[in-house]
Design an enzyme around this catalytic site. Structure first.
Site, PDB file in Angstrom:
ATOM      1  N   LYS A 195       0.843  -1.201   0.000  1.00 35.28           N
ATOM      2  CA  LYS A 195       0.000   0.000   0.000  1.00 35.28           C
ATOM      3  C   LYS A 195       0.879   1.253   0.000  1.00 35.28           C
ATOM      4  O   LYS A 195       1.623   1.481   0.952  1.00 35.28           O
ATOM      5  CB  LYS A 195      -0.878   0.051   1.248  1.00 35.28           C
ATOM      6  N   GLY A 252       3.841   2.899  13.911  1.00 34.09           N
ATOM      7  CA  GLY A 252       4.717   1.727  14.069  1.00 34.09           C
ATOM      8  C   GLY A 252       4.463   1.019  15.389  1.00 34.09           C
ATOM      9  O   GLY A 252       4.384  -0.213  15.453  1.00 34.09           O
ATOM     10  N   GLU A 269      10.570   0.767  10.129  1.00 33.00           N
ATOM     11  CA  GLU A 269      11.530   1.857   9.877  1.00 33.00           C
ATOM     12  C   GLU A 269      10.770   3.143  10.182  1.00 33.00           C
ATOM     13  O   GLU A 269       9.860   3.510   9.455  1.00 33.00           O
ATOM     14  CB  GLU A 269      12.013   1.789   8.428  1.00 33.00           C
ATOM     15  N   CYS A 303      13.328  10.742   6.909  1.00 31.42           N
ATOM     16  CA  CYS A 303      13.390  10.200   8.273  1.00 31.42           C
ATOM     17  C   CYS A 303      14.785  10.384   8.875  1.00 31.42           C
ATOM     18  O   CYS A 303      14.932  10.560  10.073  1.00 31.42           O
ATOM     19  CB  CYS A 303      12.974   8.746   8.292  1.00 31.42           C
ATOM     20  N   GLU A 400      10.233  15.105  15.855  1.00 29.43           N
ATOM     21  CA  GLU A 400      10.472  15.061  14.411  1.00 29.43           C
ATOM     22  C   GLU A 400       9.539  16.059  13.730  1.00 29.43           C
ATOM     23  O   GLU A 400       8.318  15.956  13.851  1.00 29.43           O
ATOM     24  CB  GLU A 400      10.188  13.645  13.892  1.00 29.43           C
TER      25      GLU A 400
HETATM   26  P1  NDP Z   1       1.952   7.440   8.951  1.00 28.64           P
HETATM   27  O1  NDP Z   1       2.817   6.625   9.823  1.00 28.64           O
HETATM   28  O2  NDP Z   1       0.532   7.606   9.310  1.00 28.64           O
HETATM   29  O3  NDP Z   1       2.001   6.863   7.465  1.00 28.64           O
HETATM   30  C1  NDP Z   1       2.820   5.846   6.954  1.00 28.64           C
HETATM   31  C2  NDP Z   1       1.999   4.798   6.212  1.00 28.64           C
HETATM   32  O4  NDP Z   1       1.204   4.052   7.141  1.00 28.64           O
HETATM   33  C3  NDP Z   1       1.008   5.381   5.204  1.00 28.64           C
HETATM   34  O5  NDP Z   1       0.885   4.511   4.109  1.00 28.64           O
HETATM   35  C4  NDP Z   1      -0.251   5.421   6.036  1.00 28.64           C
HETATM   36  O6  NDP Z   1      -1.412   5.537   5.297  1.00 28.64           O
HETATM   37  C5  NDP Z   1      -0.170   4.108   6.773  1.00 28.64           C
HETATM   38  N1  NDP Z   1      -0.984   4.010   7.978  1.00 28.64           N
HETATM   39  C6  NDP Z   1      -1.571   5.015   8.698  1.00 28.64           C
HETATM   40  N2  NDP Z   1      -2.228   4.512   9.763  1.00 28.64           N
HETATM   41  C7  NDP Z   1      -2.057   3.161   9.735  1.00 28.64           C
HETATM   42  C8  NDP Z   1      -2.482   2.090  10.570  1.00 28.64           C
HETATM   43  N3  NDP Z   1      -3.203   2.294  11.658  1.00 28.64           N
HETATM   44  N4  NDP Z   1      -2.100   0.838  10.242  1.00 28.64           N
HETATM   45  C9  NDP Z   1      -1.342   0.614   9.161  1.00 28.64           C
HETATM   46  N5  NDP Z   1      -0.927   1.573   8.327  1.00 28.64           N
HETATM   47  C10 NDP Z   1      -1.267   2.841   8.606  1.00 28.64           C
HETATM   48  O7  NDP Z   1       2.607   8.840   8.742  1.00 28.64           O
HETATM   49  P2  NDP Z   1       1.862  10.200   8.323  1.00 28.64           P
HETATM   50  O8  NDP Z   1       1.771  10.221   6.855  1.00 28.64           O
HETATM   51  O9  NDP Z   1       0.581  10.388   9.064  1.00 28.64           O
HETATM   52  O10 NDP Z   1       2.890  11.272   8.843  1.00 28.64           O
HETATM   53  C11 NDP Z   1       2.881  11.656  10.202  1.00 28.64           C
HETATM   54  C12 NDP Z   1       4.254  11.932  10.705  1.00 28.64           C
HETATM   55  O11 NDP Z   1       5.022  10.738  10.660  1.00 28.64           O
HETATM   56  C13 NDP Z   1       5.054  12.902   9.859  1.00 28.64           C
HETATM   57  O12 NDP Z   1       4.795  14.211  10.230  1.00 28.64           O
HETATM   58  C14 NDP Z   1       6.454  12.484  10.134  1.00 28.64           C
HETATM   59  O13 NDP Z   1       6.917  13.104  11.312  1.00 28.64           O
HETATM   60  C15 NDP Z   1       6.355  11.000  10.359  1.00 28.64           C
HETATM   61  N6  NDP Z   1       6.731  10.201   9.157  1.00 28.64           N
HETATM   62  C16 NDP Z   1       7.915   9.554   9.181  1.00 28.64           C
HETATM   63  C17 NDP Z   1       8.313   8.821   8.081  1.00 28.64           C
HETATM   64  C18 NDP Z   1       9.604   8.106   8.068  1.00 28.64           C
HETATM   65  O14 NDP Z   1      10.063   7.681   7.017  1.00 28.64           O
HETATM   66  N7  NDP Z   1      10.235   7.922   9.195  1.00 28.64           N
HETATM   67  C19 NDP Z   1       7.512   8.754   6.859  1.00 28.64           C
HETATM   68  C20 NDP Z   1       6.255   9.446   6.959  1.00 28.64           C
HETATM   69  C21 NDP Z   1       5.904  10.146   8.066  1.00 28.64           C
HETATM   70  P3  NDP Z   1      -1.891   7.024   4.944  1.00 28.64           P
HETATM   71  O15 NDP Z   1      -0.987   7.497   3.900  1.00 28.64           O
HETATM   72  O16 NDP Z   1      -3.235   6.888   4.454  1.00 28.64           O
HETATM   73  O17 NDP Z   1      -1.836   7.819   6.223  1.00 28.64           O
END
Ligand code: NDP
Length: 490
Positions: A195, A252, A269, A303, A400
């Site tokens: 996804k 996570g 990650e 990240c 972050e």
């Molecule tokens: P999320 O952790 O919500 O998103 C990462 C992925 O997980 C997306 O595909 C998301 O879907 C999906 N997801 C969301 N909720 C669930 C769940 N309950 N179970 C399984 N999968 C899920 O990050 P956000 O996009 O909301 O970003 C929020 C904050 O996270 C950012 O401001 C940043 O600080 C951090 N972040 C860190 C990242 C990294 O690489 N370390 C990457 C992205 C964000 P959907 O896109 O629909 O939300």
């Protein structure tokens, strides 16, 4: 008069150089009006859809599916069938052939992918063209090479595939994170349900066309789109044997709680708050480039971004002065313009999060600096930002931000640098700038970070493992280590 002098006379150098935009043509990529889910080698009609937009202009780009629990179950069934009916049994060199094909096709269609990635995600075309897409292809090439050498990678341990991998990726590097997930999973003989993030589904959907072109057997890779609910459905689905997640620490942790005791394998990650440490013997101009690359690359949506700058006290002033001067030259604007250095913030939600944290920094007493720059009226934008006068306890030094915002702190001794760098719940990456090799080794031994860059920053290679400690997650991606989470090893 020489020819050169004559030419010079005819074309005098303008006194006032003006900037001319150099937009990349966007018609190389064809975006469908509506996309379904890619399941079992076919498109299935989604029960619900939403609109994905360009964050730089808020222009709607396409309708994409919001996968339900039933649609996710269909994708998992397709992946199980493909696993049981041939994929896990075909010869490893045959598997490698598909991975090589995917890598070659990504290279051939690189401009298309770069334009789409910048349109849907807001990152500068220079980065998607020179970093995201070539590194994605390199990942498939790299793991293609391992597919028939697993016995050498793990001698005397009888490596076998696990089964179906459920993979959930974020929006900061949509195609690259897809490659980090899919390439090792397939090389190890697994099948996949992936996804992409809600805001950036289009490059994953274009990738389905690459899978068809490569004639990958149906069901080996299935792509479903949707928001967090779709991600949760993948995590919970019966028939998924392993979950690989990249995203926020909060989600996570929720996934880890959900999977405890189920026997499903998991790698996470997560976030980071990396320290980029500049010693007084570093080459300062190079270090300033490293600072800029560390935090303003991809609008700071990284990240492992070097979001905390630790500068040795004796060089604090020249570093800050050089940095401010350099910031004034950064071009913020249209992601499809080849001159752009800093593109659009990925979503309204992310912009609000950045604004909220920046306001907290000002309230807590830090001093803000933003270079003069005109931001486009439509879309989501945030100027490159530097905070000085930052205490370790401020939220901008702890949390972050995931945006183009740098917090500067100082230190006097290497011991103090280590203590400050490690003063975070995260542990993903760090940077060290010094001319002394012995100091680099001394620091690398003491920094609690999965990756330590020396005299460089944000440098990636498929052969180099990447991953974190503490709240940055566990498991490694890249390198031989990246195969391990996708294998049963006896
Ligand atoms: P999320 O952790 O919500 O998103 C990462 C992925 O997980 C997306 O595909 C998301 O879907 C999906 N997801 C969301 N909720 C669930 C769940 N309950 N179970 C399984 N999968 C899920 O990050 P956000 O996009 O909301 O970003 C929020 C904050 O996270 C950012 O401001 C940043 O600080 C951090 N972040 C860190 C990242 C990294 O690489 N370390 C990457 C992205 C964000 P959907 O896109 O629909 O939300």
């Amino acid at each position: 008069m020489t020819d050169l002098e004559r030419t010079r006379e005819r074309t005098p150098v303008p006194k006032d150089w003006t900037y001319a935009p150099a937009p990349e043509a966007r018609d190389i990529v064809r975006i469908e009006k509506r996309y379904g889910h890619y399941v079992g080698g076919d498109w299935i009609e989604p029960s619900e859809t939403y609109t994905t937009i360009s964050p730089a202009s808020e222009e709607p780009l396409a309708e994409v599916g919001q996968a339900s629990v039933a649609e996710v179950a269909r994708a998992v069934d397709a992946a199980r069938n493909a696993f049981g009916n041939g994929w896990s049994e075909i010869s490893p060199s045959e598997r490698a052939k598909y991975l090589f094909r995917i890598a070659r096709i990504l290279q051939e269609r690189s401009r298309e992918f770069a334009v789409l990635e910048s349109l849907n995600g807001g990152k500068p075309i220079r980065e998607s063209r020179d970093v995201d897409v070539p590194l994605s292809a390199a990942h498939f090439f790299y793991y293609a090479g391992w597919a028939d050498k697993l016995e050498y990678a793990f001698p005397n341990r009888r490596p076998r595939p696990i089964g179906v991998a459920g993979q959930i990726i974020p929006w900061n590097f949509p195609l690259l994170m897809l490659a980090w997930k899919i390439a090792p999973a397939l090389a190890a003989g697994n099948t996949v349900v992936l996804k992409p993030a809600e805001t950036t589904p289009l490059s994953a959907l274009l990738f389905c066309d690459v899978l068809r072109q490569a004639e990958l057997p149906p069901g080996v890779v299935n792509i479903v789109t949707g928001d967090g609910r779709t991600g949760a459905a993948i995590v919970e689905a019966d028939g998924v044997d392993k979950v690989a997640f990249t995203g926020s620490t909060e989600v996570g942790k929720a996934i880890q709680r959900e999977l405890a005791g189920t026997g499903k394998r998991l790698t996470l990650e997560l976030g980071g708050k990396a320290a980029n440490i500049i010693f007084d013997d570093a080459a300062l101009d190079q270090a300033v480039e490293g600072i800029v690359n560390g935090i303003y690359f991809n609008q700071g949506h990284v990240c492992c971004a070097g979001s905390r700058l630790l500068v040795q006290e004796s060089i604090y002033e020249p570093v800050v002065e050089k940095l401010k001067r350099r910031l004034a030259t950064l071009r913020v604007g249209d992601p499809l313009d080849k001159n752009t250095d800093v593109g659009a913030i990925n979503s309204k939600q992310q912009l609000e999060k950045i604004q909220e944290l920046v306001a907290s920094g000002e309230e807590e007493g830090a001093e803000i600096y933003q270079p003069p720059c005109r931001l486009p009226e439509k879309g989501y934008w945030f100027a490159p930002t530097v905070f000085t006068n930052v205490a370790q306890s401020y939220r901008i030094a702890q949390e972050e931000i995931f945006g183009p915002v740098l917090s500067i702190l100082t230190f006097r001794t290497p011991e103090e640098a280590v203590e400050k760098a490690n003063n975070t719940p995260y542990g993903l990456s760090a940077g060290v700038w010094t001319e002394k090799g012995s100091r680099i080794l001394w620091m690398a031994e003491r920094l609690r970070a999965g990756v330590v860059w020396a005299n460089t920053y944000n440098r990636f290679d498929p052969s180099s493992p990447f991953g974190g400690y503490k709240e940055s997650g566990f498991g490694r991606e890249g390198g031989r280590h990246g195969l391990e989470p996708y294998l049963e090893l006896e």
